[in-house]
Design a protein around this motif. Structure first.
Motif, PDB file in Angstrom:
ATOM      1  N   GLY A 763       0.821  -1.205   0.000  1.00 34.69           N
ATOM      2  CA  GLY A 763       0.000   0.000   0.000  1.00 34.69           C
ATOM      3  C   GLY A 763       0.862   1.265   0.000  1.00 34.69           C
ATOM      4  O   GLY A 763       0.545   2.262  -0.664  1.00 34.69           O
ATOM      5  N   ILE A 789      -1.777  -7.085  -4.802  1.00 32.22           N
ATOM      6  CA  ILE A 789      -2.630  -6.844  -3.623  1.00 32.22           C
ATOM      7  C   ILE A 789      -3.952  -7.588  -3.803  1.00 32.22           C
ATOM      8  O   ILE A 789      -4.431  -8.285  -2.902  1.00 32.22           O
ATOM      9  N   TYR A 874      -3.498  -3.713   3.522  1.00 30.94           N
ATOM     10  CA  TYR A 874      -2.624  -2.798   2.774  1.00 30.94           C
ATOM     11  C   TYR A 874      -3.097  -1.352   2.834  1.00 30.94           C
ATOM     12  O   TYR A 874      -2.467  -0.487   2.244  1.00 30.94           O
ATOM     13  N   ASN A 875      -4.234  -1.120   3.491  1.00 33.36           N
ATOM     14  CA  ASN A 875      -4.757   0.238   3.632  1.00 33.36           C
ATOM     15  C   ASN A 875      -5.033   0.876   2.267  1.00 33.36           C
ATOM     16  O   ASN A 875      -4.710   2.024   2.021  1.00 33.36           O
ATOM     17  N   VAL A 876      -5.609   0.087   1.347  1.00 35.61           N
ATOM     18  CA  VAL A 876      -5.908   0.627   0.007  1.00 35.61           C
ATOM     19  C   VAL A 876      -7.372   0.360  -0.313  1.00 35.61           C
ATOM     20  O   VAL A 876      -7.679  -0.395  -1.217  1.00 35.61           O
ATOM     21  N   SER A 879      -8.606   1.734  -3.977  1.00 38.22           N
ATOM     22  CA  SER A 879      -7.837   1.481  -5.197  1.00 38.22           C
ATOM     23  C   SER A 879      -8.410   0.357  -6.046  1.00 38.22           C
ATOM     24  O   SER A 879      -8.159   0.297  -7.244  1.00 38.22           O
TER      25      SER A 879
END
Length: 1430
Positions: A763, A789, A874-876, A879
């Motif tokens: 991320g 990811i 991944y704190n995405v 996306s």
């Protein structure tokens, strides 16, 4: 265990298996230890006499094993050797035998069988009869080698197998025939969106294995009754021959004979006229003429090279299986029971491994045998783990403990468990992390050199059907008690750990010494922790680790999963909790003071770190540790800071020299201050150590340790921040510069791990790319990261999804999951209906699909689950968008690439067919397309110490430009890899590839081709048939084949590489530009322009209009357009190239001037054509078109540049060094009274090139470089590329470049990025060698001159060029270069540039090279222009 050893597993065979390879090694002229090898004659035992090459250091049993692998002897077994009538002792060394000399006759003696050796013989016969056909690799899920199929030149009809569907045959012959006439198939043309999977695995040209027998199994009368056992009967075997005859055979001590039993009557007496044969196949030949015929053809079949035949040490998954799985299933005679018999003998894996580790390793020979034994034991262990995982998860093994939460299993000598999901570590995610980290810890401890006394258990982690199991060998004497935590420490031999209690013994002292040694190597700090009763325990490891004394007297270390320092970026709870018992208040106070100052920023974090990055934050599990690569990089970074601080302090106090020579304490104080500053654990020397228990929940340190604990917290925060502030930006920068950046998940992971970046930072990589000003140039990396990811989150969802699926529904469930994943808004109803219909048809009643939870999963639900996981990990969150089509449209991801990644990560194998993943009406993947699920194993990698050392030494030699030395070292490394692992090893692949490159740069293109063929096969089998490394190896093979004149094969290799590239990543990638430039050079016809234009488009979009690659592609296009007579367009492109060269190198640079001249030539030619068209019509155009066609040599030189075998590099690193070096040279010259040639780069040496039939002869700009500017140029002679002597000179300051017009390019900007050096991109080292280049008639001779000596070369160096071609007999004119070519720090460069391209000639093929990347002074990084550079 015997069976396992026979297949290359056990330690006893470790020595002996060396032989087959060492003897039959087809390595390129590799020096084997010839002093000890000699031939002997073998005869007897019904074998045709033949000669065998033996080594004096072999034992007699080694020679026997070598004989077993010979076709003349196979499958005979149970033989001994006799010399002069005396049977030889198996453990005697050959060189110690009296009378054994070269040419001696050794007889084979048939020994009587025992019950076990008779079974062993049967197993050998089975192995021969199961001879693997080309489809077997796919059926077993192993990556096949397709090179032989690709390069096979058989007629298409003869290679069509009977069982293949017509569609398949057509697609093959289509591909074959299109390659024959040079036009690539449509799906390989630029811009095509078709991605046919059928073309990925063309059908093998090898015939399928014939049938030898209809059946071979144990007889219904087996085992022999007591009265027959006492008469010597071991086994009864039943055979059905191809003629339909059923026979019963008895195995006895003398061999095998036909008995009189039938299916109804037991009559063990020998049948009339039945011979007793020592070898079973002899008896079968006697019984069945058909068997005799097929067996003879089997023995006479052409031998494939060992690297294609030998089993790979570890399973490389192939995600595609045969087109029709049921048709390829064959009788493997498994009812003979040999496999079950082998499985019943459970090996002691730990004893096997430790015995191999304890083998002597004093001499090279001993080390090779030890390394080979370790690899064999480990690979057999990993095979057993795969088998065990399938057996356990499929439900064939009962757990040995009563805990349903954490069941443990014993199978085949393995202890397998899932590990307890403790809430402390974060449940299921934490459990998996602990298993993975345990493996990493074991790897770290087992890699330590010089630490023979400390042992680890054989360990592997295996994922199968959504379950992760960790597998270990059984610890000696601890089988039951090790799992049983209640037993007292003493009874478990527990000497070390927080639970060991206070004890004192010599063994404990020895173990502590070993652990202290290990801690130093792993940069771990000795520290003290508090346990429950306020007892203080000193530790060298993490708090979980335990040191044991096993019943075998060896020391073992277990539970090493927290061996590496914690990652402070993901330890927020540890940030708040205090870790020292006393001093808590004190720390709180200081924290309060700090809060006023900097908002309680803990010492160690950079300013505004939390607001900029959002770190530290929590993670789904609490076992986030730093990678060992990161620890090393961080220590190096700290060391640079340390030396910088010391230098600064000394400079403030009067300068380094004064402080160093004075007897006061200034120098010491400077070192002490720097130590304190950078956080060294010692205050008198630089030493970085890490405490693995910092930030571990529940661990407390005594008051005395508080200062140390604070320092450790600071260091670990700095190390964690180092990932964000240094390593990720470095990775992004590497991706911007690299022409071979990551293409898929595997290569991305490798590139990140090399820099110590964990995958949980993906991320942050996305954030770094998004913030980059070159975001558009990094879109291929963004695409790969997003895809990775997505697939990693999908895999976690898939694992829990599979837990709810019963075995009969697995195929349907997996195909349903894939449809939900890849088809937007997929609804499950059609699948349910289909399953119902099918199950009725199969007689299973109504399908259970409606009631099962898995069948109700929809695409939207699955997508939400995946996005949720990606956001957590991944704190995405945003996306991934709303569905698979968002990834396709927004990032350019291909669904096919996602499908491939998913299968490789989960072990799913799909049927080979073309999948229409955009079909919204029908499920694109059905239950019948899921062929299998294979276990995916993570295992320990055993070191290949000597081979790796030789390989690394060669890389260093290449960086120094010592090509001949590197060539020798690489040949030695290749030989050692062959001895240790039969070349089937990832590093062996790199080694062969580099060896081929060096050979090619030395002008040995035939040798390069043969080595590269091997590198491709190794890559296909060890990495995978569609791995990015395989794509690069195919590209290089295409280049070497083109160099050898095999244009059709070169086209096939390059088209194969492009097909794999399209499947793995798609067309939008910098490496596709490299492939398309090569294809544009190799192909003829209209496609050339398509590929070159595509390469230009890609290079421009990834590297910008002024990049060297872009300029070279413009130049290639101009060249191609000239050959078609389209001078107007050619002028446009050459103008672009000129603009780029001008901005890169400046107006006065030779390359810029070359480009100008070429532009003038084209312009004149265009004017001439216009005039002649007006006057006389179109006839003249034809002639002009012809005379501007580049020659093969030119094309080859340009391919060498495009592929980066030679690179053009610019470096400002040597500015200072050069200047000093020059001054020293001048001083030395004055002392010696020598006069140095003085000229500057602005004075070109005049070199005239007379181009035949052309008026204008252009003035060559060339070789005058400032004295000291030169490196070690060698003159590269194309045509045959004659061999150059080594040039001992390192990377040259301003590399000389010969552009495709044969002009010398000398990059003007000296302060461009650092030179990429070494063929592998290592750092160049400075070396003070001067080189003298003499060229006469196109042959170059480069001599290394000593450090301080002058080399002044002849004044009139001759270099023969014809129209810029070296050695072109017809039109060769001698070109004299009047300049002084001997320069102080390296010879001048000789270049020839034909002003115009006439008749056959085009660009000069004289390449001036410097030994930066190039081997032996050959140009370093060659670009598409024929621009050579070093």
């Amino acid at each position: 265990m015997k069976d396992k050893m026979r297949r290359g597993g056990g330690r006893n065979q470790a020595k002996t298996d060396v032989i087959g390879v060492a003897g039959g090694k087809n390595a390129v002229g590799i020096k084997q230890e010839d002093d000890t090898s000699f031939p002997v004659k073998i005869q007897g035992a019904g074998v045709e006499p033949f000669e065998l090459q033996v080594h004096g250091f072999w034992l007699v049993q080694d020679a026997v094993m070598a004989l077993y692998s010979r076709d003349e002897v196979c499958p005979r077994s149970n033989l001994s050797l006799a010399l002069a009538g005396t049977t030889l002792d198996p453990l005697a060394e050959l060189q110690s035998l009296k009378g054994l000399k070269p040419g001696a006759i050794i007889r084979l003696v048939e020994e009587p069988y025992t019950a076990s050796s008779a079974r062993l013989h049967l197993a050998r016969v089975l192995e021969l009869l199961r001879a693997s056909g080309p489809q077997d690799a796919l059926r077993e899920g192993r990556s096949p080698s397709l090179l032989e199929t690709l390069t096979h030149t058989q007629t298409p009809d003869s290679s069509l197998p009977n069982g293949k569907s017509m569609k398949r045959s057509l697609s093959n012959t289509k591909t074959e025939s299109t390659n024959q006439d040079g036009a690539p198939p449509e799906y390989l043309l630029p811009g095509s969106s078709e991605r046919p999977l059928m073309a990925l695995l063309p059908h093998s040209s090898q015939p399928e294995a014939p049938s030898y027998l209809r059946d071979l199994c144990l007889s219904c009368w087996n085992p022999p009754p007591g009265h027959r056992k006492l008469q010597g009967d071991f086994l009864y075997i039943s055979v059905v021959t191809m003629e339909g005859r059923r026979c019963d055979i008895t195995s006895c001590p003398k061999g095998f004979f036909l008995n009189r039993s039938t299916e109804d009557v037991f009559d063990p007496r020998p049948a009339q006229s039945s011979p007793v044969c020592h070898c079973l196949t002899d008896l079968l030949c006697h019984l069945s003429p058909a068997f005799k015929q097929t067996f003879t053809t089997l023995k006479n079949r052409p031998q494939l090279p060992p690297v294609e035949m030998m089993p790979t040490p570890y399973h490389t998954l192939c995600w595609l299986g045969p087109t029709c799985a049921s048709r390829t299933h064959k009788n493997t005679f498994s009812r003979l029971g040999m496999d079950e018999h082998a499985a019943r003998q459970t090996p002691d894996w730990n004893e096997e491994l430790q015995a191999a580790r304890d083998l002597p390793h004093g001499s090279l020979e001993e080390r090779l045998q030890r390394d080979r034994a370790l690899i064999q034991v480990n690979s057999a262990f990993v095979r057993a783990v795969m088998q065990g995982a399938e057996t356990v998860v499929d439900g064939f093994v009962e757990p040995v403990n009563g805990n349903p939460e954490d069941p443990a299993f014993l199978w085949g000598g393995l202890f397998m468990s899932q590990g307890a999901a403790s809430a402390v570590f974060g449940g299921e995610r934490g459990r998996r992390a602990a298993q993975r980290l345990e493996l990493k810890g074991v790897q770290a401890y087992s890699d330590l050199e010089g630490l023979e006394g400390l042992h680890t258990l054989p360990t592997a982690v295996v994922d199968y059907r959504g379950v992760r199991l960790s597998a270990q060998g059984l610890a000696p004497g601890l089988e039951g008690s090790e799992q049983d935590q209640e037993t007292t420490p003493a009874s478990r031999g527990l000497l070390y750990g927080v639970n060991a209690g206070p004890q004192e013994s010599p063994q404990r002292r020895r173990l502590l010494a070993l652990l202290a040694h290990a801690a130093k190597s792993l940069s771990l700090q000795r520290h003290v922790v508090m346990v429950q009763n306020s007892h203080q325990v000193p530790l060298f490891t993490s708090v979980d680790a335990q040191g044991l004394l096993g019943a075998d007297g060896r020391f073992y270390i277990l539970d090493v999963f927290r061996s590496f320092p914690a990652d402070a970026n993901f330890c927020p709870e540890a940030e708040t909790e205090s870790q020292t018992i006393t001093g808590e208040e004190e720390r709180k106070e200081t924290c309060e003071e700090d809060e006023e100052k900097k908002g309680c920023v803990k010492e160690g974090w950079p300013e505004n770190y939390h607001t900029d990055t959002g770190l530290p934050k929590s993670f789904p599990h609490s076992l986030c540790r730093l990678r060992p690569e990161l620890v090393q990089a961080f220590i190096q970074h700290k060391h640079c800071q340390f030396t910088q601080r010391v230098r600064e302090t000394l400079d403030e106090n009067g300068g380094f020299e004064e402080c160093a020579t004075a007897c006061d304490s200034r120098a010491t104080n400077a070192v002490r201050a720097a130590c304190k500053d950078v956080g060294s654990v010692s205050d008198i020397i630089f030493e970085m150590r890490f405490n693995p228990n910092i930030f571990s929940p529940g661990v407390s340190f005594p008051p005395g340790e508080s200062a140390s604990a604070n320092l450790q917290e600071r260091l670990q925060r700095e190390a964690a921040a180092f990932i964000i502030t240094h390593q990720i930006p470095a990775f992004v920068e590497y991706c911007l510069q690299s022409y071979e950046p990551p293409m898929d998940g595997a290569s991305l992971k490798q590139a990140l791990h090399q820099r110590g970046i964990n995958l949980r930072y993906l991320g942050h990589v996305i954030k770094a790319i998004s913030k980059s000003e070159h975001k558009e140039h990094l879109r291929h990396i963004m695409r790969t990261v997003i895809g990775d990811i997505f697939i990693r989150s999908t895999r976690r969802v898939f694992n829990s999804f599979l837990q709810g699926v019963d075995v009969p529904s697995l195929s349907a469930a997996v195909s349903h999951f894939l449809c939900c994943l890849l088809v937007p808004h997929f609804t499950p109803s059609p699948v349910g209906e289909e399953t119902k219909k099918k199950s009725r048809r199969r007689g299973r009643g109504a399908g259970a699909s409606e009631s099962t939870p898995w069948s109700t999963l929809t695409g939207a639900e699955l997508w939400n689950l995946v996005c949720q996981d990606a956001a957590e990990t991944y704190n995405v969150s945003d996306s991934l968008g709303s569905g698979p089509n968002y990834l396709v449209e927004h990032y350019g991801l291909q669904k096919l690439s996602l499908l491939r990644e998913f299968c490789l990560k989960t072990g799913v194998q799909l049927r080979l067919r073309d999948y229409l993943l955009d079909n919204l009406n029908k499920a694109p993947i059905g239950p019948d397309d899921i062929l299998n699920i294979f276990p995916v194993v993570k295992h320990i990698h055993m070191p290949t110490v000597d081979a790796s050392k030789a390989y690394r030494a060669a890389q260093i030699s290449i960086q120094k430009g010592l090509l001949d030395q590197a060539h020798e070292q690489l040949k030695e490394a290749a030989y050692l890899f062959g001895r240790v692992c039969d070349d089937l090893h990832s590093e062996a692949c790199y080694c062969h590839s580099l060896l081929a490159r060096v050979a090619f740069l030395q002008g040995k293109s035939a040798e390069a081709r043969s080595i590269q063929l091997k590198a491709v096969v190794i890559s296909e089998r060890v990495f995978g048939f569609d791995h990015p490394n395989t794509i690069q190896q195919y590209t290089l093979l295409g280049l070497y084949m083109f160099a050898g004149g095999e244009t059709a094969l070169a086209q096939k290799c390059l088209l194969r590489a492009r097909l794999l590239m399209l499947t793995v990543h798609g067309e939008d990638h910098p490496y596709t530009a490299t492939l398309d430039s090569c294809l544009g050079l190799v192909l003829t016809g209209d496609q050339t322009g398509q590929y070159l234009k595509n390469a230009l488009r890609l290079n421009t979009s990834f590297f910008g209009p002024t990049d060297l690659h872009t300029a070279l592609t413009h130049h290639l296009l101009a060249q191609w357009m000239c050959s078609r007579g389209d001078y107007r367009s050619a002028m446009t492109h050459e103008k672009e190239a000129l603009t780029a060269f001008t901005s890169l190198f400046g107006e006065d640079h030779p390359q810029t001037r070359c480009s100008k001249e070429f532009l003038c030539t084209i312009t004149k030619q265009a004017v001439q054509v216009e005039r002649s068209l007006r006057q006389a019509g179109a006839d003249c155009t034809e002639q002009t078109v012809e005379c501007l066609t580049p020659t093969t040599e030119t094309i080859l030189e340009q391919m060498v540049l495009v592929t980066g075998i030679r690179k053009i590099t610019q470096s400002d690193r040597f500015q200072e060094y050069k200047q000093k070096h020059l001054e020293r040279k001048v001083a030395a010259a004055k002392e010696l009274g020598l006069k140095l040639p003085q000229f500057t780069a602005s004075e070109p040496l005049a070199s005239e090139a007379v181009s035949v039939g052309e008026k204008s002869s252009s003035q060559e700009t060339g070789c005058g470089k400032e004295a000291g500017d030169g490196g070690s140029p060698a003159v590269e002679n194309n045509k045959e590329s004659q061999q150059e002597q080594p040039v001992e000179e390192v990377s040259v300051e301003s590399p000389a470049v010969v552009s495709a017009n044969g002009h010398l390019v000398e990059p003007a900007d000296q302060n461009q990025h650092e030179a990429k050096t070494g063929v592998d991109g290592g750092d160049s080292e400075d070396s003070d060698r001067a080189a003298e280049v003499k060229t006469a008639n196109g042959e170059s001779e480069v001599r290394a001159a000593g450090d301080e000596t002058e080399t002044s070369a002849q004044n009139g160096v001759k270099s023969s060029t014809a129209n810029g071609e070296m050695k072109c007999d017809a039109t060769c004119e001698e070109m004299k270069s009047d300049g002084k070519d001997g320069e102080i720090n390296g010879a001048g460069d000789i270049t020839a540039s034909p002003s115009v391209l006439k008749s056959k000639g085009t660009w000069a093929d004289v390449v001036v090279s410097k030994a930066i990347n190039g081997v032996n002074g050959v140009a370093d990084d060659v670009r598409a222009n024929g621009v050579a550079e070093e």
